[in-house]
Design a protein around this motif. Structure first.
Motif, PDB file in Angstrom:
ATOM      1  N   UNK A  90       0.954  -1.340  -0.196  1.00 45.26           N
ATOM      2  CA  UNK A  90       0.009   0.102   0.050  1.00 45.26           C
ATOM      3  C   UNK A  90       0.840   1.378  -0.058  1.00 45.26           C
ATOM      4  N   UNK A  91       2.180   1.322   0.641  1.00 43.35           N
ATOM      5  CA  UNK A  91       2.763   2.509   0.705  1.00 43.35           C
ATOM      6  C   UNK A  91       3.394   2.753  -0.598  1.00 43.35           C
ATOM      7  N   UNK A  92       3.580   1.770  -1.345  1.00 43.32           N
ATOM      8  CA  UNK A  92       4.113   1.760  -2.854  1.00 43.32           C
ATOM      9  C   UNK A  92       2.892   2.660  -3.828  1.00 43.32           C
ATOM     10  N   UNK A  93       1.708   2.037  -3.418  1.00 38.23           N
ATOM     11  CA  UNK A  93       0.514   2.463  -4.354  1.00 38.23           C
ATOM     12  C   UNK A  93       0.177   3.940  -3.923  1.00 38.23           C
ATOM     13  N   UNK A  94       0.564   4.497  -2.746  1.00 41.83           N
ATOM     14  CA  UNK A  94       0.422   5.928  -2.617  1.00 41.83           C
ATOM     15  C   UNK A  94       1.825   6.824  -2.945  1.00 41.83           C
ATOM     16  N   UNK A  95       2.780   6.319  -2.492  1.00 43.68           N
ATOM     17  CA  UNK A  95       3.945   7.131  -2.805  1.00 43.68           C
ATOM     18  C   UNK A  95       4.999   6.699  -3.604  1.00 43.68           C
ATOM     19  N   UNK A  96       4.793   5.421  -4.404  1.00 45.52           N
ATOM     20  CA  UNK A  96       5.987   5.164  -5.307  1.00 45.52           C
ATOM     21  C   UNK A  96       5.612   5.165  -6.717  1.00 45.52           C
ATOM     22  N   UNK A  97       4.328   5.110  -6.846  1.00 50.84           N
ATOM     23  CA  UNK A  97       4.057   5.260  -8.578  1.00 50.84           C
ATOM     24  C   UNK A  97       4.169   6.537  -8.896  1.00 50.84           C
ATOM     25  N   UNK A  98       4.959   6.471 -10.086  1.00 50.52           N
ATOM     26  CA  UNK A  98       5.562   7.682 -10.755  1.00 50.52           C
ATOM     27  C   UNK A  98       4.334   8.584 -11.359  1.00 50.52           C
ATOM     28  N   UNK A  99       3.650   7.600 -11.996  1.00 48.82           N
ATOM     29  CA  UNK A  99       2.136   8.244 -12.545  1.00 48.82           C
ATOM     30  C   UNK A  99       1.226   8.009 -11.710  1.00 48.82           C
ATOM     31  N   UNK A 100      -0.108   8.703 -12.092  1.00 53.56           N
ATOM     32  CA  UNK A 100      -1.170   8.598 -11.225  1.00 53.56           C
ATOM     33  C   UNK A 100      -2.135   7.643 -12.031  1.00 53.56           C
ATOM     34  N   UNK A 101      -3.388   7.918 -11.349  1.00 49.75           N
ATOM     35  CA  UNK A 101      -4.574   7.155 -11.718  1.00 49.75           C
ATOM     36  C   UNK A 101      -4.991   7.274 -13.179  1.00 49.75           C
ATOM     37  N   UNK A 102      -5.541   6.054 -13.938  1.00 47.26           N
ATOM     38  CA  UNK A 102      -5.537   6.190 -15.511  1.00 47.26           C
ATOM     39  C   UNK A 102      -6.686   7.506 -15.503  1.00 47.26           C
TER      40      UNK A 102
END
Length: 521
Positions: A90-102
């Motif tokens: 979950x930490x990666x889902x919030x902080x790690x993804x370089x791009x955002x939601x589709x």
């Protein structure tokens, strides 16, 4: 209402905004805690759940490894996900993804599809640059072909080595506005310097000038409160908060609008490292002398700054019809005295193009004699470190200026953790002793220079919306070099000290830890 009462209300509002920030952070932390407790509780009841989570973490780690990101960014998240899967995922889902939601990516593509039709390359400018300087033309071709930002002639440019002087010029130009004013800033402080601008904006709005103000909610949260938007709207000024801070886990929350732009009538534009807050103009000095810079553009290149401001407005505003934005691009003919080339550009975390990083690395690749940089934070990727070192090993005079007085002590130590690897490769490091140096610039070979908002750190290069201007063969390139020379004279060179590296095991361990967590900072 007298000024004393107003100051009391503003202080109260600022405290309320800080309380909101703390409240939101506590709620987000509680949500992470709830996720952890829930999953660990389920693991004790469902024996096979742990295997599923481990397998999911392994698949996610493979996915991260396969992404087109720099190695240090991938390694950090792979270790986090594999070592602590319950929180790491979950930490990666919030902080790690370089791009955002589709949804946000598709929205940006739609907005850009409408706006970028207003940007067309002037063939005479590109041809003239190619004939003048092939290397410079290649750097500009990258921004044109990969990012759709044209290179312009017919643009006068003025450089301000002090943001306070740039702000005074900006105020004078605001007074001359006839059609529209766009302000887009990471941070706006309601009292002090901005009040001077606001008095002008109120008069202009009453005259029928269309005014749009965009500010980042995180960047301005210690300065502004919820009433700020309503206050400006009551004056007839359109105002929006970029990416409001919400008390629940949000993938897009980590992407902030770090841009700093003013556009007046599509004819005059300002940008640089400074926000509209008092410390940038020496009204307060919390970290010694605050060094920041800015540029004024007048002419054809302002068209790109107009598009950049409208892009962010369209991204966050459901009610704005960008199809009717042609009026912002009807600008009277202008004849510049400057004969050089100007190329404003922007960077977005919603695409796979590391625009800001690539512009800086092209400065290093094309340098033959010198390449100088100034940044408030130095948390660079392995790819960029190799470009710095490779240029120095070719015999290029490569130098970096960082602050002598930090605004964030942890990031300051993180910045210093990169010195040893750079100086051993031949890069010279200077720390600006008068205070905090917030400027973000580069200059090379008396030919090319950049001024903008892009720090040499992970957030600017990968997570934030940013902007800058690339100059070739303009008069201000020499002026920027002169300002660098002045900064060098006021700075302490620390090259020899850090060439030896860490002095003991504790220092080496600390620097290794700082380097590991750099993608979070």
């Amino acid at each position: 209402m007298n000024k004393t009462t107003m100051r009391v209300e503003q202080k109260t509002a600022t405290k309320n905004s800080i309380v909101r920030l703390i409240f939101v952070l506590i709620l987000i932390a509680l949500q992470f805690t709830w996720i952890y407790v829930l999953i660990t509780s389920l693991e004790s009841r469902i024996p096979w759940l742990s295997t599923v989570i481990t397998f999911g973490a392994f698949i996610l780690a493979l996915t991260i490894s396969a992404r087109h990101l720099n190695a240090s960014y991938r390694i950090f998240w792979v270790i986090m996900v594999l070592s602590f899967p319950v929180l790491g995922i979950p930490f990666y889902a919030v902080m790690g993804r370089k791009n955002s939601t589709k949804r946000m990516r598709l929205r940006l593509e739609r907005v850009d599809g409408i706006l970028f039709r207003h940007l067309a390359q002037q063939e005479d400018a590109l041809k003239r640059l190619s004939e003048t300087d092939r290397r410079a033309a290649q750097a500009s071709n990258y921004l044109l072909k990969a990012c759709r930002f044209p290179v312009y002639g017919n643009t006068d440019v003025r450089y301000f080595p002090d943001a306070a002087d740039c702000f005074e010029s900006q105020l004078a130009d605001l007074e001359k506005a006839e059609k529209f004013i766009f302000l887009e800033y990471y941070a706006i402080e309601e009292n002090g310097a901005f009040e001077r601008a606001l008095e002008i904006l109120k008069r202009k709005a009453a005259e029928g000038v269309e005014i749009r103000v965009t500010f980042d909610d995180i960047g301005s949260i210690t300065f502004l409160n919820n009433r700020f938007v309503h206050r400006l709207e009551s004056y007839g000024i359109h105002c929006q908060r970029f990416n409001p801070l919400l008390p629940f886990l949000n993938i897009f929350m980590n992407n902030r609008d770090h841009r700093k732009i003013t556009v007046i009538d599509g004819r005059i534009g300002y940008t640089g490292g400074y926000n509209l807050a008092n410390e940038y103009f020496h009204l307060t000095e919390p970290f010694g002398y605050w060094k920041d810079t800015g540029v004024r553009l007048e002419g054809d290149a302002v068209r790109t700054l107009t598009v950049i401001c409208m892009e962010m407005w369209g991204l966050m505003s459901d009610h704005v019809n960008l199809e009717n934005g042609d009026r912002f691009f009807s600008v009277p003919a202008f004849h510049a005295k400057e004969t050089g080339f100007v190329q404003p550009y922007a960077d977005s975390p919603l695409d796979e193009e590391p625009t800001g990083e690539e512009v800086y690395m092209n400065m290093l690749r094309n340098a033959e004699h010198y390449a100088w940089f100034v940044t408030p934070y130095l948390l660079i990727t392995d790819e960029m470190r190799r470009e710095f070192v490779a240029a120095a090993k070719r015999g290029v005079d490569v130098r970096i200026i960082t602050p002598g007085i930090p605004d964030k002590k942890m990031v300051y130590q993180e910045t210093r953790s990169y010195y040893a690897g750079l100086v051993r490769g031949g890069v010279r490091i200077f720390e600006y002793t008068p205070g905090f140096c917030h400027a973000k610039m580069s200059v090379s070979d008396d030919v090319s220079a950049t001024v903008g908002t892009i720090n040499l750190d992970y957030r600017s290069l990968y997570l934030h919306f940013e902007n800058g201007v690339l100059f070739h063969h303009c008069q201000i390139v020499g002026e920027i070099r002169q300002d660098f020379e002045k900064m060098f004279s006021e700075s302490a060179e620390v090259t020899d000290h850090y060439r030896k590296g860490a002095q003991n095991h504790f220092q080496r361990t600390g620097r290794a830890l700082f380097r590991f967590i750099a993608p979070l900072l």
